[in-house]
Scaffold this motif. Structure first.
Motif, short mmCIF file in Angstrom:
data_model
loop_
_atom_site.label_atom_id
_atom_site.label_comp_id
_atom_site.label_asym_id
_atom_site.label_seq_id
_atom_site.Cartn_x
_atom_site.Cartn_y
_atom_site.Cartn_z
N THR A 35 46.04 37.43 41.11
CA THR A 35 46.64 38.62 40.74
C THR A 35 45.73 39.83 40.66
N ARG A 63 44.82 41.74 38.29
CA ARG A 63 44.03 41.53 37.27
C ARG A 63 42.77 40.54 37.35
N ALA A 64 43.09 39.36 37.77
CA ALA A 64 42.22 38.20 38.03
C ALA A 64 41.16 38.60 38.98
N GLY A 73 40.16 41.55 40.12
CA GLY A 73 39.37 42.71 39.82
C GLY A 73 39.77 43.66 40.53
N SER A 74 40.32 43.93 41.69
CA SER A 74 40.77 45.07 42.46
C SER A 74 41.64 44.76 43.53
N ARG A 75 42.35 45.66 43.90
CA ARG A 75 43.15 45.64 44.89
C ARG A 75 42.52 44.75 46.52
N ARG A 125 48.92 34.55 32.40
CA ARG A 125 49.30 35.94 32.95
C ARG A 125 50.20 36.45 31.96
#
Length: 221
Positions: A75, A77-78, A80-82, A163
């Motif tokens: 994800t 979020r996991a 840390g960035s796109r 999540r």
């Protein structure tokens, strides 16, 4: 009739779907070798299993195989960035697919997502769609794309990072399932794994399974 034993490569064996798929492949009497490719070692040991700890940014040559299963995912979020998300969900999966194709793999199974579309305005769905389109261009004789909606499993009970969005959405989706379009009905991770294990070995051309079709196919085991 003598059965031809299959050799398979699995990327993402530590994930929610990948872990279940790993067990199915190891239990399959027609599979003689399972090569798990990942960023960390597995605790599981099995006579058929060979674990390859790799850096997906510079993959070594992979073993010869007949099928490859792509279940890598994270994800934003996991990750840390796109950019980090894209590096896993697109770049790493695609690198394994190309490396497997060079080693003789003729069929590939992909865990994608409901709504995957390279032209989507949603970043997550767009990346998933870009991967699907890239795989179609490689030249596999069989490509199976499963597009599960929300996975119903309790990630913490399966040893996976929880999540927040899923923990909120799962009870709601369970209540609304009869009202949801088939492609967006939630499904269990085991069903996703089973559908891939059922369809990939005999796949020809491109086969796309929406979430409801995944659940139906999984019943044929």
């Amino acid at each position: 009739m003598q059965t031809v034993e299959r050799r398979v490569i699995l990327a993402g064996a530590t994930g929610l779907v990948g872990g279940r798929l790993l067990k199915l492949l190891l239990d399959d009497p027609d599979v003689c070798e399972v090569h798990a490719v990942g960023r960390r070692a597995l605790t599981l040991q099995h006579p058929k299993l060979q674990v390859h700890v790799v850096d997906f940014r510079c993959l070594p040559d992979l073993p010869e195989a007949d099928e490859v299963y792509l279940a890598l995912g994270t994800t934003i979020r996991a990750a840390g960035s796109r950019a980090a998300f894209r590096a896993v969900d697109l770049d790493a999966n695609l690198a394994v697919a190309k490396a497997s194709f060079r080693q003789g793999c003729s069929r590939v199974g992909l865990v994608s997502a409901a709504g995957a579309n390279a032209k989507s305005s949603m970043f997550y769905n767009r990346v998933k769609g870009e991967l699907e389109d890239a795989l179609k261009k490689i030249g596999f004789s069989g490509l199976v794309i499963v597009r599960p909606s929300l996975l119903l499993d309790d990630r913490s009970a399966s040893g996976q990072p929880s999540r927040l969005g899923e923990s909120v959405a799962i009870p709601i989706f369970r209540m609304l399932t009869p009202l949801l379009p088939g492609a967006y009905r939630p499904v269990w991770a085991q069903a996703v794994a089973q559908a891939l294990a059922n369809v990939v070995p005999g796949a020809n051309g491109v086969i796309e399974l929406a979430s409801n079709a995944v659940a139906q196919e999984a019943q044929h085991n």
